[in-house]
Design a protein around this motif. Structure first.
Motif, PDB file in Angstrom:
ATOM      1  N   LEU A 113       0.727  -1.109  -0.111  1.00 18.53           N
ATOM      2  CA  LEU A 113       0.092   0.034   0.002  1.00 18.53           C
ATOM      3  C   LEU A 113       1.012   1.163  -0.039  1.00 18.53           C
ATOM      4  CD1 LEU A 113      -3.204   0.479   0.146  1.00 18.53           C
ATOM      5  CD2 LEU A 113      -2.754   0.752   2.602  1.00 18.53           C
ATOM      6  N   ASN A 114       2.097   1.241   0.694  1.00 15.42           N
ATOM      7  CA  ASN A 114       2.922   2.383   0.889  1.00 15.42           C
ATOM      8  C   ASN A 114       4.332   1.840   0.769  1.00 15.42           C
ATOM      9  OD1 ASN A 114       4.569   4.355   2.233  1.00 15.42           O
ATOM     10  ND2 ASN A 114       2.749   5.590   2.082  1.00 15.42           N
ATOM     11  N   VAL A 115       5.133   2.007  -0.036  1.00 17.44           N
ATOM     12  CA  VAL A 115       6.621   1.536  -0.048  1.00 17.44           C
ATOM     13  C   VAL A 115       7.343   2.197   0.982  1.00 17.44           C
ATOM     14  CG1 VAL A 115       8.616   1.250  -1.413  1.00 17.44           C
ATOM     15  CG2 VAL A 115       6.308   0.870  -2.585  1.00 17.44           C
ATOM     16  N   HIS A 116       7.299   3.399   1.409  1.00 19.71           N
ATOM     17  CA  HIS A 116       7.771   4.056   2.193  1.00 19.71           C
ATOM     18  C   HIS A 116       7.864   3.458   3.683  1.00 19.71           C
ATOM     19  CE1 HIS A 116       8.448   7.066   5.370  1.00 19.71           C
ATOM     20  NE2 HIS A 116       9.591   7.304   5.075  1.00 19.71           N
ATOM     21  N   ASP A 117       6.328   3.092   4.152  1.00 22.79           N
ATOM     22  CA  ASP A 117       6.199   2.780   5.173  1.00 22.79           C
ATOM     23  C   ASP A 117       6.285   1.259   5.313  1.00 22.79           C
ATOM     24  OD1 ASP A 117       4.790   4.978   5.898  1.00 22.79           O
ATOM     25  OD2 ASP A 117       2.691   4.385   5.707  1.00 22.79           O
ATOM     26  N   MET A 118       6.562   0.577   4.202  1.00 20.66           N
ATOM     27  CA  MET A 118       7.004  -0.824   4.322  1.00 20.66           C
ATOM     28  C   MET A 118       8.581  -1.068   4.802  1.00 20.66           C
ATOM     29  SD  MET A 118       7.060  -3.966   1.447  1.00 20.66           S
ATOM     30  CE  MET A 118       5.239  -4.328   1.620  1.00 20.66           C
ATOM     31  N   LEU A 119       9.184  -0.026   4.069  1.00 19.86           N
ATOM     32  CA  LEU A 119      10.777   0.128   4.504  1.00 19.86           C
ATOM     33  C   LEU A 119      10.979   0.385   5.951  1.00 19.86           C
ATOM     34  CD1 LEU A 119      11.960   1.476   1.175  1.00 19.86           C
ATOM     35  CD2 LEU A 119      12.395  -1.061   1.964  1.00 19.86           C
ATOM     36  N   GLU A 120      10.175   1.367   6.356  1.00 18.15           N
ATOM     37  CA  GLU A 120      10.290   1.759   7.797  1.00 18.15           C
ATOM     38  C   GLU A 120       9.848   0.833   8.433  1.00 18.15           C
ATOM     39  OE1 GLU A 120      11.285   4.896   9.156  1.00 18.15           O
ATOM     40  OE2 GLU A 120      11.864   5.033   7.159  1.00 18.15           O
ATOM     41  N   GLY A 121       8.921  -0.313   8.173  1.00 17.44           N
ATOM     42  CA  GLY A 121       8.652  -1.189   8.979  1.00 17.44           C
ATOM     43  C   GLY A 121       9.714  -2.292   9.007  1.00 17.44           C
ATOM     44  N   HIS A 122      10.586  -2.379   8.017  1.00 18.28           N
ATOM     45  CA  HIS A 122      11.711  -3.389   8.110  1.00 18.28           C
ATOM     46  C   HIS A 122      12.861  -2.947   9.280  1.00 18.28           C
ATOM     47  CE1 HIS A 122      11.195  -4.620   3.599  1.00 18.28           C
ATOM     48  NE2 HIS A 122      10.119  -5.156   4.293  1.00 18.28           N
ATOM     49  N   ALA A 123      12.551  -1.591   9.425  1.00 23.08           N
ATOM     50  CA  ALA A 123      13.555  -1.158  10.388  1.00 23.08           C
ATOM     51  C   ALA A 123      13.181  -1.327  11.926  1.00 23.08           C
ATOM     52  CB  ALA A 123      14.105   0.520  10.088  1.00 23.08           C
ATOM     53  N   LYS A 124      11.940  -1.292  11.970  1.00 26.45           N
ATOM     54  CA  LYS A 124      11.036  -1.408  13.192  1.00 26.45           C
ATOM     55  C   LYS A 124      11.156  -2.762  13.415  1.00 26.45           C
ATOM     56  CE  LYS A 124       8.284   0.368  16.227  1.00 26.45           C
ATOM     57  NZ  LYS A 124       8.771   1.404  17.116  1.00 26.45           N
ATOM     58  N   LEU A 125      11.175  -3.821  12.802  1.00 25.83           N
ATOM     59  CA  LEU A 125      11.394  -5.191  13.020  1.00 25.83           C
ATOM     60  C   LEU A 125      12.671  -5.314  13.706  1.00 25.83           C
ATOM     61  CD1 LEU A 125      10.494  -7.104   9.800  1.00 25.83           C
ATOM     62  CD2 LEU A 125       9.005  -6.859  11.722  1.00 25.83           C
ATOM     63  N   ASN A 126      13.788  -4.742  13.460  1.00 28.59           N
ATOM     64  CA  ASN A 126      15.055  -4.995  13.883  1.00 28.59           C
ATOM     65  C   ASN A 126      15.240  -4.249  15.203  1.00 28.59           C
ATOM     66  OD1 ASN A 126      17.094  -6.055  12.161  1.00 28.59           O
ATOM     67  ND2 ASN A 126      16.123  -4.761  10.634  1.00 28.59           N
ATOM     68  N   GLU A 127      14.274  -3.108  15.293  1.00 27.29           N
ATOM     69  CA  GLU A 127      14.313  -2.544  16.789  1.00 27.29           C
ATOM     70  C   GLU A 127      13.691  -3.246  17.785  1.00 27.29           C
ATOM     71  OE1 GLU A 127      12.267   1.386  16.290  1.00 27.29           O
ATOM     72  OE2 GLU A 127      13.655   1.969  14.801  1.00 27.29           O
ATOM     73  N   LEU A 128      12.629  -4.059  17.310  1.00 24.45           N
ATOM     74  CA  LEU A 128      11.850  -4.740  18.477  1.00 24.45           C
ATOM     75  C   LEU A 128      12.258  -6.033  18.571  1.00 24.45           C
ATOM     76  CD1 LEU A 128       8.155  -4.042  16.749  1.00 24.45           C
ATOM     77  CD2 LEU A 128       9.328  -3.101  18.893  1.00 24.45           C
ATOM     78  N   ALA A 129      13.263  -6.669  17.690  1.00 24.26           N
ATOM     79  CA  ALA A 129      13.751  -8.124  18.030  1.00 24.26           C
ATOM     80  C   ALA A 129      15.222  -7.859  18.789  1.00 24.26           C
ATOM     81  CB  ALA A 129      13.878  -8.776  16.973  1.00 24.26           C
ATOM     82  N   SER A 130      15.269  -8.869  19.746  1.00 26.30           N
ATOM     83  CA  SER A 130      16.568  -8.871  20.401  1.00 26.30           C
ATOM     84  C   SER A 130      17.753  -9.037  19.517  1.00 26.30           C
ATOM     85  CB  SER A 130      16.623  -9.687  21.537  1.00 26.30           C
ATOM     86  OG  SER A 130      15.714  -9.550  22.765  1.00 26.30           O
ATOM     87  N   SER A 131      17.448  -9.598  18.470  1.00 26.03           N
ATOM     88  CA  SER A 131      18.713  -9.981  17.624  1.00 26.03           C
ATOM     89  C   SER A 131      18.034 -10.270  16.018  1.00 26.03           C
ATOM     90  CB  SER A 131      19.098 -11.303  18.048  1.00 26.03           C
ATOM     91  OG  SER A 131      19.905 -12.052  16.891  1.00 26.03           O
ATOM     92  N   PRO A 132      18.405 -10.112  14.967  1.00 22.84           N
ATOM     93  CA  PRO A 132      17.874 -10.127  13.810  1.00 22.84           C
ATOM     94  C   PRO A 132      17.602 -11.580  13.563  1.00 22.84           C
ATOM     95  CG  PRO A 132      19.701  -8.949  13.537  1.00 22.84           C
ATOM     96  CD  PRO A 132      19.717  -9.200  14.926  1.00 22.84           C
ATOM     97  N   SER A 133      18.211 -12.447  14.072  1.00 24.26           N
ATOM     98  CA  SER A 133      17.972 -14.163  14.117  1.00 24.26           C
ATOM     99  C   SER A 133      16.429 -14.360  14.703  1.00 24.26           C
ATOM    100  CB  SER A 133      18.996 -15.013  14.744  1.00 24.26           C
ATOM    101  OG  SER A 133      19.082 -14.550  15.997  1.00 24.26           O
ATOM    102  N   LEU A 134      16.036 -13.351  15.395  1.00 23.91           N
ATOM    103  CA  LEU A 134      14.901 -13.565  16.055  1.00 23.91           C
ATOM    104  C   LEU A 134      13.453 -12.782  15.289  1.00 23.91           C
ATOM    105  CD1 LEU A 134      15.786 -13.269  19.903  1.00 23.91           C
ATOM    106  CD2 LEU A 134      15.385 -15.325  18.683  1.00 23.91           C
ATOM    107  N   ILE A 135      13.999 -12.480  14.173  1.00 23.00           N
ATOM    108  CA  ILE A 135      12.681 -12.120  13.197  1.00 23.00           C
ATOM    109  C   ILE A 135      12.258 -13.109  12.461  1.00 23.00           C
ATOM    110  CG2 ILE A 135      12.098 -10.453  11.622  1.00 23.00           C
ATOM    111  CD1 ILE A 135      14.353  -8.704  12.481  1.00 23.00           C
ATOM    112  N   ILE A 136      10.906 -13.579  12.291  1.00 18.55           N
ATOM    113  CA  ILE A 136      10.325 -14.705  11.579  1.00 18.55           C
ATOM    114  C   ILE A 136       9.664 -14.299  10.478  1.00 18.55           C
ATOM    115  CG2 ILE A 136       9.102 -16.946  11.904  1.00 18.55           C
ATOM    116  CD1 ILE A 136      11.627 -16.676  13.557  1.00 18.55           C
TER     117      ILE A 136
END
Length: 263
Positions: free
Chosen positions: A214-237
């Motif tokens: 729906l919005n490419v900018h928001d999707m890319l910002e969401g990718h950054a948010k995943l890394n902020e919320l997970a203790s490690s990138p390996s814990l992003i599913i």
């Protein structure tokens, strides 16, 4: 391992369908001649001694035929392998209302549904006048949610919320109007069930957006948010990557190829 005495959750992915896709179907800007890959379809379970959450509900065999997907099993079969009867499921998180995440709702007679306010508003609002925007949704799934609103079985989430200690919902823009991801405390730390905030590992690792957006900018910002919320990138599913089944082990031989334990 505890954070402020929070009991960690065990987390599982249940595979119920698959389909072959070209790389250009999965990444904006990919060469259409790139090699094909598969897309797997999952639902997830987060379980502790006190709490049980089902995250998403998948689709059924009829929908697989109409959508040309390879249906492997009803998601409830995976639940049964984990010793969970569908009648015991009382809390279901719907990450968003796309057909592959919000079908089969009628199978769960005793459940309440947690969904973003903005997603329900979108799928029942003026945007659905456009066939292009509604193609990822199924009318019957939307009608089910409306019925459950009218029978007091829907909990609306506005943005971010903690449902219980150790399990939080976060609204993520980009893919659709009301996508929410699940941040869950595990023995390994904070795990993030990304759902369609990132379909594949490569989407967020290489910052290559998925084309249904729906919005490419928001999707890319969401990718950054995943890394902020997970203790490690390996814990992003990610929500649809076949490598999830390769990176994690089945809890038993009986569950091989069907269920893997993420934490």
């Amino acid at each position: 391992m505890f954070e402020n005495n929070i009991e960690p959750f065990s987390v599982y992915a249940i595979k119920y369908a698959t389909v072959q896709r070209n790389a250009s179907d999965n990444f904006i800007g990919s060469d259409p001649h790139d090699s094909a890959t598969s897309m797997d379809y999952y639902v997830w379970v987060a379980r502790s001694k006190e709490h049980l959450f089902l995250i998403d509900t998948g689709f059924d065999a009829q929908r697989a035929i109409s959508r040309r997907r390879i249906f492997l099993r009803c998601p409830t079969e995976g639940l049964s392998l984990l010793g969970i009867d569908r009648s015991d499921v009382e809390s279901i998180i719907i990450t968003h209302m796309h057909y592959d995440h919000a079908g089969n709702l009628s199978l769960f007679k005793n459940a309440r549904f947690f969904i973003q306010d903005s997603e329900v508003a979108y799928v029942t609002g003026r945007s659905m006048r456009h066939s292009f925007l509604r193609q990822a949704y199924e009318l019957e799934d939307v009608l089910d949610v409306v019925r459950y609103v009218h029978t007091d079985r829907v909990n609306f989430i506005d943005g971010n919320a903690e449902l219980v200690p150790g399990l939080r919902l976060h609204h993520i823009g980009g893919h659709c109007a009301g996508l929410q991801i699940v941040q869950v405390w595990t023995k390994q730390g904070w795990m993030v069930l990304a759902s369609d905030a990132s379909h594949y590992y490569e989407n967020f690792e290489s910052k290559r957006p998925f084309p249904i957006v729906l919005n490419v900018h928001d999707m890319l910002e969401g990718h950054a948010k995943l890394n902020e919320l997970a203790s490690s990138p390996s814990l992003i599913i990610p929500g649809h990557d076949p490598r999830v089944m390769e990176r994690y082990n089945a809890p038993s031989e009986e569950m091989e190829g069907i269920v893997v334990q993420l934490a």
